[in-house]
Motif scaffolding. Structure first.
Motif, PDB file in Angstrom:
ATOM      1  N   HIS A 132       4.799   2.293  12.885  1.00  0.00           N
ATOM      2  CA  HIS A 132       5.256   2.071  11.635  1.00  0.00           C
ATOM      3  C   HIS A 132       6.608   2.160  11.702  1.00  0.00           C
ATOM      4  O   HIS A 132       7.376   2.787  12.507  1.00  0.00           O
ATOM      5  CB  HIS A 132       4.453   3.086  10.581  1.00  0.00           C
ATOM      6  CG  HIS A 132       3.032   3.308  10.962  1.00  0.00           C
ATOM      7  ND1 HIS A 132       2.614   1.976  10.695  1.00  0.00           N
ATOM      8  CD2 HIS A 132       2.220   4.225  10.905  1.00  0.00           C
ATOM      9  CE1 HIS A 132       1.086   2.449  10.830  1.00  0.00           C
ATOM     10  NE2 HIS A 132       0.895   3.731  10.983  1.00  0.00           N
ATOM     11  N   PRO A 133       7.253   1.427  10.557  1.00  0.00           N
ATOM     12  CA  PRO A 133       8.738   1.527  10.442  1.00  0.00           C
ATOM     13  C   PRO A 133       9.151   3.002  10.267  1.00  0.00           C
ATOM     14  O   PRO A 133      10.304   3.202  10.419  1.00  0.00           O
ATOM     15  CB  PRO A 133       8.760   0.819   9.111  1.00  0.00           C
ATOM     16  CG  PRO A 133       7.687  -0.116   9.009  1.00  0.00           C
ATOM     17  CD  PRO A 133       6.538   0.767   9.722  1.00  0.00           C
ATOM     18  N   GLY A 134       8.439   3.974   9.824  1.00  0.00           N
ATOM     19  CA  GLY A 134       8.987   5.312   9.644  1.00  0.00           C
ATOM     20  C   GLY A 134       7.793   6.360   9.653  1.00  0.00           C
ATOM     21  O   GLY A 134       6.608   5.827   9.593  1.00  0.00           O
ATOM     22  N   VAL A 135       8.078   7.683   9.929  1.00  0.00           N
ATOM     23  CA  VAL A 135       7.076   8.715  10.150  1.00  0.00           C
ATOM     24  C   VAL A 135       6.605   9.016   8.854  1.00  0.00           C
ATOM     25  O   VAL A 135       5.608   9.569   8.649  1.00  0.00           O
ATOM     26  CB  VAL A 135       7.513   9.677  11.152  1.00  0.00           C
ATOM     27  CG1 VAL A 135       6.595  11.003  11.121  1.00  0.00           C
ATOM     28  CG2 VAL A 135       7.942   9.190  12.417  1.00  0.00           C
ATOM     29  N   GLY A 136       7.710   9.111   8.052  1.00  0.00           N
ATOM     30  CA  GLY A 136       7.352   9.464   6.476  1.00  0.00           C
ATOM     31  C   GLY A 136       6.614   8.383   5.817  1.00  0.00           C
ATOM     32  O   GLY A 136       6.809   7.032   5.895  1.00  0.00           O
ATOM     33  N   PHE A 137       5.547   8.763   4.870  1.00  0.00           N
ATOM     34  CA  PHE A 137       4.747   7.782   4.091  1.00  0.00           C
ATOM     35  C   PHE A 137       4.601   8.078   2.616  1.00  0.00           C
ATOM     36  O   PHE A 137       4.410   9.395   2.562  1.00  0.00           O
ATOM     37  CB  PHE A 137       3.458   7.373   4.797  1.00  0.00           C
ATOM     38  CG  PHE A 137       2.839   6.311   3.938  1.00  0.00           C
ATOM     39  CD1 PHE A 137       3.457   4.984   4.105  1.00  0.00           C
ATOM     40  CD2 PHE A 137       1.891   6.424   3.186  1.00  0.00           C
ATOM     41  CE1 PHE A 137       2.648   3.906   3.393  1.00  0.00           C
ATOM     42  CE2 PHE A 137       1.001   5.521   2.697  1.00  0.00           C
ATOM     43  CZ  PHE A 137       1.537   4.147   2.731  1.00  0.00           C
ATOM     44  N   LEU A 138       4.856   7.398   1.795  1.00  0.00           N
ATOM     45  CA  LEU A 138       4.870   7.639   0.097  1.00  0.00           C
ATOM     46  C   LEU A 138       3.728   6.761  -0.211  1.00  0.00           C
ATOM     47  O   LEU A 138       3.777   5.483  -0.188  1.00  0.00           O
ATOM     48  CB  LEU A 138       6.073   7.513  -0.464  1.00  0.00           C
ATOM     49  CG  LEU A 138       7.198   8.570  -0.357  1.00  0.00           C
ATOM     50  CD1 LEU A 138       8.511   7.765  -0.498  1.00  0.00           C
ATOM     51  CD2 LEU A 138       7.194   9.636  -1.434  1.00  0.00           C
ATOM     52  N   THR A 139       2.608   7.134  -0.862  1.00  0.00           N
ATOM     53  CA  THR A 139       1.899   6.430  -1.533  1.00  0.00           C
ATOM     54  C   THR A 139       2.458   6.133  -3.087  1.00  0.00           C
ATOM     55  O   THR A 139       3.256   6.922  -3.475  1.00  0.00           O
ATOM     56  CB  THR A 139       0.479   7.024  -1.863  1.00  0.00           C
ATOM     57  OG1 THR A 139       0.447   8.228  -2.482  1.00  0.00           O
ATOM     58  CG2 THR A 139      -0.211   7.187  -0.532  1.00  0.00           C
TER      59      THR A 139
ATOM     60  N   GLU B 122       7.178  -2.236 -10.763  1.00  0.00           N
ATOM     61  CA  GLU B 122       7.768  -2.840  -9.624  1.00  0.00           C
ATOM     62  C   GLU B 122       8.315  -1.380  -8.963  1.00  0.00           C
ATOM     63  O   GLU B 122       8.979  -0.646  -9.268  1.00  0.00           O
ATOM     64  CB  GLU B 122       8.581  -3.747  -9.705  1.00  0.00           C
ATOM     65  CG  GLU B 122       8.522  -4.910 -10.382  1.00  0.00           C
ATOM     66  CD  GLU B 122       7.223  -5.682  -9.397  1.00  0.00           C
ATOM     67  OE1 GLU B 122       7.157  -5.554  -8.409  1.00  0.00           O
ATOM     68  OE2 GLU B 122       6.520  -6.467 -10.010  1.00  0.00           O
ATOM     69  N   VAL B 123       7.760  -1.317  -7.590  1.00  0.00           N
ATOM     70  CA  VAL B 123       8.652  -0.070  -6.719  1.00  0.00           C
ATOM     71  C   VAL B 123      10.269  -0.134  -6.772  1.00  0.00           C
ATOM     72  O   VAL B 123      10.710   1.082  -6.725  1.00  0.00           O
ATOM     73  CB  VAL B 123       7.934  -0.457  -5.123  1.00  0.00           C
ATOM     74  CG1 VAL B 123       8.689   0.674  -4.297  1.00  0.00           C
ATOM     75  CG2 VAL B 123       6.461  -0.526  -5.031  1.00  0.00           C
ATOM     76  N   SER B 124      10.765  -1.305  -6.900  1.00  0.00           N
ATOM     77  CA  SER B 124      12.026  -1.517  -7.081  1.00  0.00           C
ATOM     78  C   SER B 124      12.832  -0.627  -8.354  1.00  0.00           C
ATOM     79  O   SER B 124      13.857  -0.307  -8.174  1.00  0.00           O
ATOM     80  CB  SER B 124      12.595  -3.050  -7.109  1.00  0.00           C
ATOM     81  OG  SER B 124      12.165  -3.411  -8.220  1.00  0.00           O
TER      82      SER B 124
ATOM     83  N   PHE C  57       0.846  -1.226   0.070  1.00  0.00           N
ATOM     84  CA  PHE C  57       0.082   0.114  -0.035  1.00  0.00           C
ATOM     85  C   PHE C  57       0.861   1.202  -0.060  1.00  0.00           C
ATOM     86  O   PHE C  57       0.124   2.408   0.019  1.00  0.00           O
ATOM     87  CB  PHE C  57      -1.069   0.010   1.226  1.00  0.00           C
ATOM     88  CG  PHE C  57      -0.391  -0.295   2.568  1.00  0.00           C
ATOM     89  CD1 PHE C  57       0.464   0.591   3.023  1.00  0.00           C
ATOM     90  CD2 PHE C  57      -0.167  -1.551   2.993  1.00  0.00           C
ATOM     91  CE1 PHE C  57       0.819   0.415   4.532  1.00  0.00           C
ATOM     92  CE2 PHE C  57       0.200  -1.879   4.106  1.00  0.00           C
ATOM     93  CZ  PHE C  57       1.070  -1.085   4.977  1.00  0.00           C
ATOM     94  N   GLY C  58       2.134   1.354  -0.185  1.00  0.00           N
ATOM     95  CA  GLY C  58       2.936   2.449   0.099  1.00  0.00           C
ATOM     96  C   GLY C  58       4.387   2.138   0.652  1.00  0.00           C
ATOM     97  O   GLY C  58       4.723   0.978   0.939  1.00  0.00           O
ATOM     98  N   VAL C  59       4.983   3.265   0.764  1.00  0.00           N
ATOM     99  CA  VAL C  59       6.510   3.085   1.260  1.00  0.00           C
ATOM    100  C   VAL C  59       6.768   3.915   2.367  1.00  0.00           C
ATOM    101  O   VAL C  59       6.419   5.153   2.446  1.00  0.00           O
ATOM    102  CB  VAL C  59       7.498   3.721  -0.081  1.00  0.00           C
ATOM    103  CG1 VAL C  59       8.888   3.685   0.592  1.00  0.00           C
ATOM    104  CG2 VAL C  59       7.352   2.781  -1.273  1.00  0.00           C
TER     105      VAL C  59
END
Length: 265
Positions: free
Chosen positions: A126-133, A144-146, A111-113
């Motif tokens: 969460h693993p981080g405070v920042g989130f990227l859709t 692919e996200v990679s 669902f995102g990064v």
């Protein structure tokens, strides 16, 4: 009621007693107004760490931050997650749209990064405070996200908004670079002939790449070269095939490009 609510501002801290717990909200009887519960805490604003049933109990005293005030409905939107995580909430509140935040890609999910930011505290869940859709990763389409980022990669993203439900800084990686569509649109007008490969076949048409990072849609109705309709795009074109098209519509605001091979013939 109005006179009681009027002085309350977004960002204030309000205290009271939990009056009821439902699936969709927790109601709170605010100190100073016992007639009926005016405070409402949504299910995602109760806690970022615990389920609603574990985070609130009827009769419990709570202190929450005001998210909204509705004088007409007589409701005060509250967040107990804010007072449960004051350091994180304060950090996110002071961020302003457009600010660049650096960090490291912490996790890639369906669902995102998640991005662990260099500034500010860790997130309690969460693993981080920042989130990227996914749409905010790149202007260009990717499978692919990679192709864009991977765990451990350093990134610098633009801050979009504070997601109060999840206690996240919504970010955009693509905003840090120029939009290829707008650059393309500056030199192209309706009626222009273009040539490019088919990049994707959809049930209602195909996508054609007409410039770097710019794709346009050829609707199924525009694929027919004869009088009869085309039942499936695969009957006419294949992915990778070069076709010539004409620009039939260019919507800069929505970043939409409509193309037609019929008009090119």
């Amino acid at each position: 009621m109005r006179s009681f609510l009027a002085p309350i501002q977004v960002g204030d801290a309000c205290s009271g007693v939990v009056a009821a717990i439902a699936r969709s909200e927790v109601t709170v009887t605010l100190d100073g107004f016992a007639a009926r519960p005016l405070g409402v805490v949504g299910p995602l604003d109760v806690s970022w760490q615990r389920r609603m049933a574990d985070a609130a109990v009827v009769g419990q005293r709570v202190t929450a931050e005001v998210l909204s005030v509705d004088l007409e409905e007589g409701r005060v939107g509250l967040s107990t997650a804010a007072t449960e995580n004051p350091e994180l909430w304060a950090f996110l509140k002071q961020l302003r749209a457009g600010r660049c935040l650096a960090g490291t890609v912490a996790a890639v999910e369906s669902f995102g990064v998640f991005v662990a930011l260099d500034e500010g505290p860790d997130h309690p869940v969460h693993p981080g405070v920042g989130f990227l859709t996914y749409p905010e990763l790149s202007w260009r389409r990717f499978e692919e996200v990679s192709e864009v980022v991977e765990v451990g990669q350093r990134v610098c993203c633009e801050f979009l908004q504070f997601d109060t439900w999840n206690g996240e800084a919504r970010l955009s990686l693509r905003a840090t670079g120029p939009d290829p569509f707008l650059r393309f649109a500056e030199g192209v007008a309706v009626g222009r002939r273009l040539t490019g490969p088919v990049t994707k076949v959809l049930p209602f048409g195909v996508l054609v790449q007409v410039a770097g990072g710019v794709e346009g849609l050829v609707h199924l109705s525009e694929l027919s070269a004869g009088p009869g309709p085309v039942e499936a795009p695969e009957d006419v074109v294949r992915v990778g095939e070069e076709i010539t098209v004409v620009v039939t519509d260019l919507d800069r605001e929505r970043r939409r490009l409509s193309l037609s091979p019929r008009a090119a013939t």
